[in-house]
Design an enzyme around this catalytic site. Structure first.
Site, PDB file in Angstrom:
ATOM      1  N   SER A 113       0.803  -1.221   0.000  1.00 55.23           N
ATOM      2  CA  SER A 113       0.000   0.000   0.000  1.00 55.23           C
ATOM      3  C   SER A 113       0.835   1.269   0.000  1.00 55.23           C
ATOM      4  CB  SER A 113      -0.961  -0.048   1.179  1.00 55.23           C
ATOM      5  OG  SER A 113      -1.882   0.990   1.093  1.00 55.23           O
ATOM      6  N   HIS A 114       0.732   2.027   1.094  1.00 57.24           N
ATOM      7  CA  HIS A 114       1.395   3.341   1.148  1.00 57.24           C
ATOM      8  C   HIS A 114       2.879   3.240   1.501  1.00 57.24           C
ATOM      9  CE1 HIS A 114      -0.080   2.145   5.052  1.00 57.24           C
ATOM     10  NE2 HIS A 114       0.924   2.811   5.580  1.00 57.24           N
ATOM     11  N   ASP A 277      -3.589   6.134  -2.912  1.00 56.19           N
ATOM     12  CA  ASP A 277      -2.373   5.532  -2.354  1.00 56.19           C
ATOM     13  C   ASP A 277      -1.782   4.467  -3.277  1.00 56.19           C
ATOM     14  OD1 ASP A 277      -4.294   3.582  -1.954  1.00 56.19           O
ATOM     15  OD2 ASP A 277      -3.322   2.838  -0.134  1.00 56.19           O
ATOM     16  N   ASP A 279      -1.839   1.213  -3.614  1.00 55.71           N
ATOM     17  CA  ASP A 279      -2.644   0.149  -4.211  1.00 55.71           C
ATOM     18  C   ASP A 279      -4.064   0.599  -4.574  1.00 55.71           C
ATOM     19  OD1 ASP A 279      -3.162   0.401  -1.485  1.00 55.71           O
ATOM     20  OD2 ASP A 279      -3.828  -1.675  -1.286  1.00 55.71           O
TER      21      ASP A 279
HETATM   22  C1  VG1 Z   1      -3.320   1.616   8.378  1.00 57.36           C
HETATM   23  C2  VG1 Z   1      -4.596   2.392   8.641  1.00 57.36           C
HETATM   24  C3  VG1 Z   1      -5.796   1.474   8.544  1.00 57.36           C
HETATM   25  C4  VG1 Z   1      -5.799   0.788   7.166  1.00 57.36           C
HETATM   26  C5  VG1 Z   1      -4.477   0.057   6.973  1.00 57.36           C
HETATM   27  C6  VG1 Z   1      -4.365  -0.577   5.622  1.00 57.36           C
HETATM   28  O1  VG1 Z   1      -3.174   0.615   9.370  1.00 57.36           O
HETATM   29  O2  VG1 Z   1      -4.560   3.001   9.911  1.00 57.36           O
HETATM   30  O3  VG1 Z   1      -6.978   2.210   8.760  1.00 57.36           O
HETATM   31  O4  VG1 Z   1      -6.860  -0.133   7.074  1.00 57.36           O
HETATM   32  O5  VG1 Z   1      -3.396   0.989   7.109  1.00 57.36           O
HETATM   33  O6  VG1 Z   1      -4.537   0.356   4.620  1.00 57.36           O
HETATM   34  P1  VG1 Z   1      -2.193   0.777  10.639  1.00 57.36           P
HETATM   35  O7  VG1 Z   1      -2.238  -0.548  11.341  1.00 57.36           O
HETATM   36  O8  VG1 Z   1      -0.857   1.130  10.083  1.00 57.36           O
HETATM   37  O9  VG1 Z   1      -2.767   1.887  11.443  1.00 57.36           O
HETATM   38  V1  VG1 Z   1      -3.679   0.174   3.210  1.00 57.36           V
HETATM   39  O10 VG1 Z   1      -4.216   1.304   2.194  1.00 57.36           O
HETATM   40  O11 VG1 Z   1      -2.159   0.061   3.759  1.00 57.36           O
HETATM   41  O12 VG1 Z   1      -4.111  -1.397   2.623  1.00 57.36           O
HETATM   42 CO    CO Z   2      -3.774   0.981   0.410  1.00 60.01          CO
END
Ligand code: VG1
Ligand code: CO
Length: 543
Positions: A113-114, A277, A279
């Site tokens: 993802s990010h 982001d 993905d």
């Molecule tokens: C983060 C966000 C959460 C989101 C997750 C995956 O998780 O806070 O709300 O669902 O990323 O998003 P964490 O555990 O780092 O707070 V993504 O777009 O990375 O699939």
């Molecule tokens: Co994502």
């Protein structure tokens, strides 16, 4: 074609986090690391012979190599067919769409993802079930358990499959179908929103800018926003997915999406700006010199949902993650529909959507979505906003201000402290928790603590219980502070502090959030001994 059984030794660190298994690329490249995890998935899900699987990723470094490995292991484990996005590309919501549309057994999505990409960046892998959503905890726990005991995996000996050309190929007894990664998703979007109204809006001088941040949404945004909706070429910036995201950090927030922020806060700013982001499952929404907090975005979408054809008959209910502000709750109350509060992570929404209890879901972390797929969906949120703007004919800012005037404003902010030593972060959380018994009734300035707990959730559909989901300090007036450690990072720890206060007085609603939350921020620092324990006072990212 021969199937090889390869002896291997188990790893003990393949525990999926908030959204799949995320590690440094170099970890995934170590001998048998990826192979073991993929075999652990297949052993756990025990798909009947001949099943169909979907595979694709966000195009980051190692995406292509990983797909070849997954295809060869899938062929040796009895899958009949794998649908792969051309070039190995599928955004997370598009993968969810394809899994559902073609009624496949499940899918594997390659993304961190990010998190930054490139040879020194991060890689990730997660399994989605037949409903198109991230595997629930009982499956990810079982995959982890299996990975710790795995002694062999199976793989076919075969040359790599050409992924850049659409069509059907054979790999042993398995068919690999390379599909258009965009078309099915774009068709789904067109079925939900009033494209004609948006086209009219765009031809009437309304200007927008979409920043794909060199991540996976580029091709999707170009097809939908520029081709199908007729926005001028160049509306989508940074639209070519790159393996290292152009050395950027594809996190759509005010810090990392700075190019878009400069455009939207500059002279002659467009009417609407959005970013997505790595993905493609998250979104940031901006107006001309105006930021829409993601918690407010969910509430505005819920309040205006009937303006979009796909939601014209209304919402069954809404759900938000626990740290997300209560703005959506106020809309749900007014609409007379239920609002559910789940732990962080999209996997907790799946059961509610499958049971027809909720239509819209959202997280404060720029994630919004609905039951059209089982993932959060960045472009979907952008199109929903465009649909609302087209129908209401007002600016983004006016729509949000009117919303606050009608429902009150849940003033909200999240402060992230990235790259903390894990010991310091764990110590801070343990210390906070140890204070919980004595906090209720205590006064901090104008706030009195009503209750503190470590959030746990019982799924109303299958009864499964998830504990340790974030420390909450809730005050008598409903304001709250939440502390959580991120479950998506690969290095050190990230502390997230979520702050929320309610403002019903329209005269005070337009105040800057940091200012309005100033006293709560001070209390958060004091309660957690932030400075003493981490040496930090200023967050890395403020949302
Ligand atoms: C983060 C966000 C959460 C989101 C997750 C995956 O998780 O806070 O709300 O669902 O990323 O998003 P964490 O555990 O780092 O707070 V993504 O777009 O990375 O699939
Ligand atoms: Co994502």
């Amino acid at each position: 074609m021969s199937i090889r059984t390869v002896a291997t030794t188990p790893f003990n660190d393949q525990k999926p986090g908030t959204s799949g298994l995320r590690k440094k690329v170099t970890v995934f490249q170590s001998v048998n690391y990826l192979e073991n995890f993929v075999q652990a998935i297949f052993d756990t899900i025990a798909a009947p012979a001949g099943s169909t699987l979907v595979v694709g990723g966000d195009g980051r470094y190692y995406n292509r190599e990983a797909i070849q490995v997954i295809l060869k292991i899938a062929a040796a484990n009895g899958f009949g067919k794998v649908l792969v996005g051309q070039g190995g590309i599928l955004s997370t919501p598009a993968a969810s769409c394809v899994i559902r549309k073609y009624r496949t057994y499940g899918g594997i999505i390659l993304s961190a993802s990010h998190n930054p990409g490139g040879p020194d960046g991060d890689f990730g892998i997660k399994y989605n079930t037949a409903n198109g959503g991230p595997a629930p905890e009982k499956i990810t726990d079982a995959i982890f358990a299996r990975s710790k005991a795995l002694e062999k995996y199976r793989m076919v000996d075969a040359p790599d499959v050409a992924l850049d050309q659409q069509g059907s190929f054979s790999l042993g007894d398995m068919t690999v179908e390379v599909i258009d990664p965009v078309a099915d998703y774009a068709d789904l979007m067109e079925s939900l929103f009033d494209f004609a109204a948006i086209r009219t809006l765009l031809s009437g001088g309304f200007r927008l800018s979409f920043d794909a941040m060199h991540a996976v949404t580029g091709p999707y945004a170009k097809e939908i926003i520029e081709r199908r909706l007729g926005a001028p070429a160049g509306t989508v910036i940074n639209g070519v997915p790159l393996p290292d995201f152009g050395q950027g950090h594809p996190d759509p927030n005010l810090t990392y999406a700075h190019e878009l922020v400069e455009i939207m806060y500059g002279d002659h700013a467009p009417d609407f700006g959005a970013a997505s982001d790595g993905d493609g499952d998250r979104n940031m929404i901006l107006g001309n010199h105006f930021f829409v907090n993601p918690s407010d975005s969910l509430a505005v979408i819920a309040a205006n949902a009937k303006l979009a054809p796909g939601y014209a008959k209304g919402l069954a209910g809404v759900a938000r993650s626990m740290p997300t502000s209560g703005a959506a709750d106020r809309v749900a109350a007014k609409l007379g529909i239920p609002c559910y509060e789940t732990p962080t992570g999209w996997k907790f929404f799946g059961n509610l959507m499958d049971a027809g209890k909720v239509t819209l879901c959202g997280e404060e972390s720029f994630g919004t979505g609905s039951d059209h797929v089982r993932e959060k969906d960045g472009l979907w949120a952008v199109l929903f906003w465009l649909n609302i703007l087209a129908k209401r004919g007002q600016s983004v800012e006016d729509i949000v201000h009117q919303h606050w005037a009608e429902y009150g404003r849940n003033v909200y902010s999240r402060h992230d402290y990235e790259g903390l030593p894990a010991d310091a972060a764990n110590g801070l959380m343990a210390h906070l928790k140890s204070r919980f018994a004595s906090l209720p009734g205590q006064n901090f300035g104008r706030y009195t603590v009503r209750l503190c707990d470590d959030f746990s959730y019982t799924d109303p559909i299958d009864g499964s219980v998830s504990t340790g989901q974030g420390l909450r300090v809730i005050f008598e007036d409903g304001s709250r502070i939440v502390f959580r450690l991120s479950g998506t990072g690969t290095e050190g720890a990230t502390l997230r502090i979520y702050l929320e206060a309610f403002e019903s007085d329209p005269a005070k609603q337009r105040m800057d959030a940091q200012e309005a939350l100033g006293e709560l921020i001070g209390i958060a620092h004091e309660l957690s001994e932030l400075k003493a324990r981490t040496g930090r006072e200023q967050p890395t990212v403020i949302t």
